[in-house]
Scaffold this motif. Structure first.
Motif, PDB file in Angstrom:
ATOM      1  N   GLU A  51      -1.601 -16.631   5.000  1.00  0.00           N
ATOM      2  CA  GLU A  51      -0.930 -15.890   3.922  1.00  0.00           C
ATOM      3  C   GLU A  51      -1.919 -15.472   2.845  1.00  0.00           C
ATOM      4  OE1 GLU A  51       3.310 -16.330   2.615  1.00  0.00           O
ATOM      5  OE2 GLU A  51       2.323 -17.337   0.930  1.00  0.00           O
ATOM      6  N   LEU A  52      -1.776 -14.225   2.417  1.00  0.00           N
ATOM      7  CA  LEU A  52      -2.571 -13.632   1.351  1.00  0.00           C
ATOM      8  C   LEU A  52      -1.643 -13.244   0.210  1.00  0.00           C
ATOM      9  CD1 LEU A  52      -4.999 -11.859   0.161  1.00  0.00           C
ATOM     10  CD2 LEU A  52      -4.095 -10.020   1.583  1.00  0.00           C
ATOM     11  N   SER A  53      -2.005 -13.575  -1.022  1.00  0.00           N
ATOM     12  CA  SER A  53      -1.277 -13.124  -2.211  1.00  0.00           C
ATOM     13  C   SER A  53      -2.198 -12.228  -3.018  1.00  0.00           C
ATOM     14  CB  SER A  53      -0.830 -14.320  -3.063  1.00  0.00           C
ATOM     15  OG  SER A  53       0.073 -15.127  -2.340  1.00  0.00           O
ATOM     16  N   ASP A  54      -1.728 -11.022  -3.300  1.00  0.00           N
ATOM     17  CA  ASP A  54      -2.578 -10.006  -3.927  1.00  0.00           C
ATOM     18  C   ASP A  54      -2.025  -9.636  -5.299  1.00  0.00           C
ATOM     19  OD1 ASP A  54      -4.829  -7.894  -2.865  1.00  0.00           O
ATOM     20  OD2 ASP A  54      -3.496  -6.976  -4.338  1.00  0.00           O
ATOM     21  N   SER A  55      -2.918  -9.424  -6.238  1.00  0.00           N
ATOM     22  CA  SER A  55      -2.505  -9.075  -7.602  1.00  0.00           C
ATOM     23  C   SER A  55      -2.666  -7.590  -7.907  1.00  0.00           C
ATOM     24  CB  SER A  55      -3.328  -9.884  -8.616  1.00  0.00           C
ATOM     25  OG  SER A  55      -4.712  -9.630  -8.438  1.00  0.00           O
ATOM     26  N   GLU A  56      -3.080  -6.786  -6.905  1.00  0.00           N
ATOM     27  CA  GLU A  56      -3.343  -5.366  -7.154  1.00  0.00           C
ATOM     28  C   GLU A  56      -2.186  -4.472  -6.723  1.00  0.00           C
ATOM     29  OE1 GLU A  56      -6.762  -2.121  -5.941  1.00  0.00           O
ATOM     30  OE2 GLU A  56      -7.352  -4.193  -6.365  1.00  0.00           O
ATOM     31  N   SER A  57      -1.919  -4.422  -5.418  1.00  0.00           N
ATOM     32  CA  SER A  57      -0.835  -3.561  -4.927  1.00  0.00           C
ATOM     33  C   SER A  57      -0.486  -3.940  -3.501  1.00  0.00           C
ATOM     34  CB  SER A  57      -1.232  -2.081  -4.968  1.00  0.00           C
ATOM     35  OG  SER A  57      -2.235  -1.811  -4.002  1.00  0.00           O
ATOM     36  N   GLU A  58       0.680  -3.495  -3.046  1.00  0.00           N
ATOM     37  CA  GLU A  58       1.111  -3.726  -1.671  1.00  0.00           C
ATOM     38  C   GLU A  58       0.145  -3.070  -0.682  1.00  0.00           C
ATOM     39  OE1 GLU A  58       3.412  -5.491   1.081  1.00  0.00           O
ATOM     40  OE2 GLU A  58       4.215  -5.411  -0.970  1.00  0.00           O
ATOM     41  N   THR A  59      -0.266  -1.856  -1.015  1.00  0.00           N
ATOM     42  CA  THR A  59      -1.183  -1.130  -0.128  1.00  0.00           C
ATOM     43  C   THR A  59      -2.530  -1.845  -0.020  1.00  0.00           C
ATOM     44  OG1 THR A  59      -0.137   0.978  -0.689  1.00  0.00           O
ATOM     45  CG2 THR A  59      -2.357   1.067   0.242  1.00  0.00           C
ATOM     46  N   HIS A  60      -3.048  -2.273  -1.161  1.00  0.00           N
ATOM     47  CA  HIS A  60      -4.324  -2.983  -1.175  1.00  0.00           C
ATOM     48  C   HIS A  60      -4.241  -4.269  -0.352  1.00  0.00           C
ATOM     49  CE1 HIS A  60      -7.412  -5.705  -3.058  1.00  0.00           C
ATOM     50  NE2 HIS A  60      -8.146  -4.629  -2.868  1.00  0.00           N
ATOM     51  N   ALA A  61      -3.165  -5.003  -0.536  1.00  0.00           N
ATOM     52  CA  ALA A  61      -2.981  -6.260   0.194  1.00  0.00           C
ATOM     53  C   ALA A  61      -2.927  -6.014   1.693  1.00  0.00           C
ATOM     54  CB  ALA A  61      -1.714  -6.949  -0.277  1.00  0.00           C
ATOM     55  N   ARG A  62      -2.145  -5.017   2.087  1.00  0.00           N
ATOM     56  CA  ARG A  62      -1.958  -4.742   3.513  1.00  0.00           C
ATOM     57  C   ARG A  62      -3.265  -4.294   4.161  1.00  0.00           C
ATOM     58  NH1 ARG A  62       2.644  -6.091   6.588  1.00  0.00           N
ATOM     59  NH2 ARG A  62       2.476  -4.972   8.548  1.00  0.00           N
ATOM     60  N   GLU A  63      -4.014  -3.451   3.469  1.00  0.00           N
ATOM     61  CA  GLU A  63      -5.270  -2.963   4.031  1.00  0.00           C
ATOM     62  C   GLU A  63      -6.271  -4.106   4.228  1.00  0.00           C
ATOM     63  OE1 GLU A  63      -6.528   0.087   1.363  1.00  0.00           O
ATOM     64  OE2 GLU A  63      -5.219   1.630   2.251  1.00  0.00           O
ATOM     65  N   ARG A  64      -6.397  -4.970   3.217  1.00  0.00           N
ATOM     66  CA  ARG A  64      -7.311  -6.121   3.332  1.00  0.00           C
ATOM     67  C   ARG A  64      -6.880  -7.026   4.466  1.00  0.00           C
ATOM     68  NH1 ARG A  64      -7.715  -9.364  -2.094  1.00  0.00           N
ATOM     69  NH2 ARG A  64      -9.461 -10.382  -1.026  1.00  0.00           N
ATOM     70  N   PHE A  65      -5.589  -7.277   4.512  1.00  0.00           N
ATOM     71  CA  PHE A  65      -5.054  -8.220   5.486  1.00  0.00           C
ATOM     72  C   PHE A  65      -5.286  -7.712   6.911  1.00  0.00           C
ATOM     73  CE2 PHE A  65      -1.480 -10.731   7.383  1.00  0.00           C
ATOM     74  CZ  PHE A  65      -1.861 -11.976   6.913  1.00  0.00           C
ATOM     75  N   GLU A  66      -4.907  -6.464   7.157  1.00  0.00           N
ATOM     76  CA  GLU A  66      -5.020  -5.924   8.502  1.00  0.00           C
ATOM     77  C   GLU A  66      -6.478  -5.777   8.924  1.00  0.00           C
ATOM     78  OE1 GLU A  66      -2.709  -2.356   8.573  1.00  0.00           O
ATOM     79  OE2 GLU A  66      -0.793  -3.440   8.692  1.00  0.00           O
ATOM     80  N   ALA A  67      -7.351  -5.504   7.959  1.00  0.00           N
ATOM     81  CA  ALA A  67      -8.772  -5.372   8.288  1.00  0.00           C
ATOM     82  C   ALA A  67      -9.343  -6.703   8.764  1.00  0.00           C
ATOM     83  CB  ALA A  67      -9.542  -4.871   7.071  1.00  0.00           C
ATOM     84  N   VAL A  68      -9.064  -7.784   8.058  1.00  0.00           N
ATOM     85  CA  VAL A  68      -9.600  -9.099   8.433  1.00  0.00           C
ATOM     86  C   VAL A  68      -8.991  -9.570   9.748  1.00  0.00           C
ATOM     87  CG1 VAL A  68      -9.705 -11.532   7.783  1.00  0.00           C
ATOM     88  CG2 VAL A  68     -10.182  -9.768   6.074  1.00  0.00           C
ATOM     89  N   VAL A  69      -7.667  -9.448   9.883  1.00  0.00           N
ATOM     90  CA  VAL A  69      -7.010  -9.887  11.124  1.00  0.00           C
ATOM     91  C   VAL A  69      -7.505  -9.046  12.300  1.00  0.00           C
ATOM     92  CG1 VAL A  69      -4.801 -10.082  12.334  1.00  0.00           C
ATOM     93  CG2 VAL A  69      -4.982 -10.817   9.941  1.00  0.00           C
TER      94      VAL A  69
END
Length: 473
Positions: free
Chosen positions: A286-304
């Motif tokens: 699980e990742l919790s992001d303080s910037e935006s939904e888009t930012h969180a999703r992009e980081r998450f999908e890139a690492v996975v």
């Protein structure tokens, strides 16, 4: 009615002094491993009443067993069978006294249900991050008494790390009013941390000042299928590198654990098919992001995605919405319930350096199978902070009684393995009665002596939760 019970009744009123059969819900632990008796169960409604109860018990040399939600797993809140102790329930100390949004703190009483505190923080636009399976019934006082951990220790720390100040009733019935919203206070000994984790043996926590945090703007959750423990640890390292402080959860689960959940609760389906569903290990990320939904999703999908390409992750299911995220977490949180539904097991709550976890599981599994052939290993926990719930269940050809007859051997094997790899025999459940007698085998003798001296100095009558944590005469 003896003199103490009469005095307690005069103080609190008959409604809040339970006797006889009324005490039944308070004298057995949640796992039904420990059963005791109580002279009375008292339910004070204020810190001042707690102090008066303690003074009366001290005058009558009567032991006190503090109790919150009674969800503990080591018998710390259960009286012994003598029937001499007073159980002091904090259930009526359930007020949220103050929320300071500017200072990101809240003052709460010990009997507040953890889930209610989480909701109160959310209502104020803040996050109180302590989260664990029993949050709908456990109390913050019990969480403090055991220094509970939970699923977000990786980002926010244990309960100890979420507290700035305490209010405590001492064994003499004095009130230490230490509620402070200060992140810096270098004025002497750290009494706060002395009481946190002491399991009610040094005093009774009646209130606390807790830290609050900004609510995350977005969260991403994924269930990962893994081929080995080495892969699980490599994925954790990559997630830390890729997400930094935004990584809030990393839960390890043996494949057998999730298949057991599906067996007990068919409506909770494992979201994989074929070889992926048969994977030996899974991780909840699980990742919790303080910037935006888009930012969180992009980081998450890139690492996975990188982990999938590298072969460290065999398959992944990323939650598309909060409902799917809750369903993935529900799989994890249902493991202890499924385990309980299939019979008694021998439970361990251990911690190790993350670098030693794969070695520990390999050694412990082999040693146990050699000593007690045919047992099942129920392994899950908070890999991000090195905390494993390493449980041992009976195999298909073994009776429950046969397993429990080998309990001492199983504990010794597991704890010896933990100790040899520089770990601890208790990570977040405490010591209570369960590990009291074996604790000296795994703690430095000077450390044990210091603990006894602290107990003697603060509680010379030995009335605060006797028989828990320390072996006392």
């Amino acid at each position: 009615m003896n003199d103490l019970v009469k005095a307690l009744t005069d103080l609190l009123g008959a409604e809040y002094v339970l006797l006889g059969d009324e005490t039944a819900p308070y004298v057995a632990d949640w796992r039904e491993r420990y059963h005791g008796k109580a002279l009375a169960v008292v339910r004070p409604g204020s810190t001042e009443e707690v102090a008066q109860v303690v003074k009366l018990c001290a005058q009558h040399a009567t032991p006190i067993v503090p109790q919150g939600g009674n969800t503990g797993l080591c018998g710390a809140a259960t009286p012994d069978m003598s029937g001499n102790a007073v159980v002091l329930s904090t259930a009526r100390l359930n007020r949220i006294r103050h929320i300071d949004s500017a200072n990101d703190t809240m003052d709460v009483e010990a009997g507040c249900i953890l889930q209610n505190l989480q909701q109160a923080a959310r209502d104020a636009g803040r996050l109180f991050p302590l989260s664990l399976a029993a949050e709908g019934s456990c109390t913050i006082g019990g969480n403090l008494a055991t220094n509970a951990g939970g699923t977000q220790v990786l980002r926010y720390g244990n309960t100890r790390d979420l507290v700035l100040g305490l209010e405590v009733v001492t064994p003499q019935g004095e009130i230490w009013r230490g509620l402070r919203g200060l992140r810096k206070d270098n004025t002497g000994y750290d009494l706060r941390n002395l009481f946190i984790g002491s399991e009610g043996t040094l005093g009774i926590i009646t209130a606390a000042t807790l830290k609050l945090y900004p609510l995350p703007v977005a969260q991403c959750t994924a269930l990962l299928a893994l081929g080995s423990l080495d892969d699980a640890i490599a994925v954790l390292s990559a997630a830390r590198q890729g997400f930094g402080a935004s990584l809030t959860g990393y839960e390890l689960m043996a494949g057998d654990c999730l298949r057991l959940v599906n067996q007990c609760y068919p409506q909770q389906r494992l979201p994989f098919e074929g070889e992926s569903a048969a994977s030996p290990w899974f991780a909840l990320l699980e990742l919790s992001d303080s910037e935006s939904e888009t930012h969180a999703r992009e980081r998450f999908e890139a690492v996975v995605g990188e982990l999938l390409e590298a072969g460290r992750v065999l398959d992944a299911v990323i939650a598309e919405n909060i409902t799917q995220s809750k369903a993935l977490w529900h799989l994890r949180e249902s493991i202890p319930l499924a385990e309980k539904d299939t019979g008694k097991s021998i439970k361990h709550d251990v911690s190790l350096p993350v670098s030693n976890i794969a070695d520990f599981i390999e050694r412990a599994n082999a040693a146990l199978q050699a000593a007690v052939p045919g047992i099942r290993h129920i392994i899950f926990g908070h890999l991000g902070d090195g905390n494993l719930h390493y449980n041992v269940a009976r195999g298909p050809d073994m009776s429950e009684d046969a397993l429990l007859a080998r309990q001492e051997d199983v504990y010794r094997i597991v704890h010896d393995c933990v100790h040899s790899l520089k770990g601890s025999i208790s990570a977040e459940h405490g010591v209570g009665q369960l590990k009291r007698d074996i604790l000296p085998q795994y703690k430095d003798p000077v450390e044990m002596a210091l603990m006894h001296r602290i107990k003697q100095a603060l509680d010379p009558q030995g009335l605060m939760n006797p028989g828990k944590v320390l072996v006392t005469s």
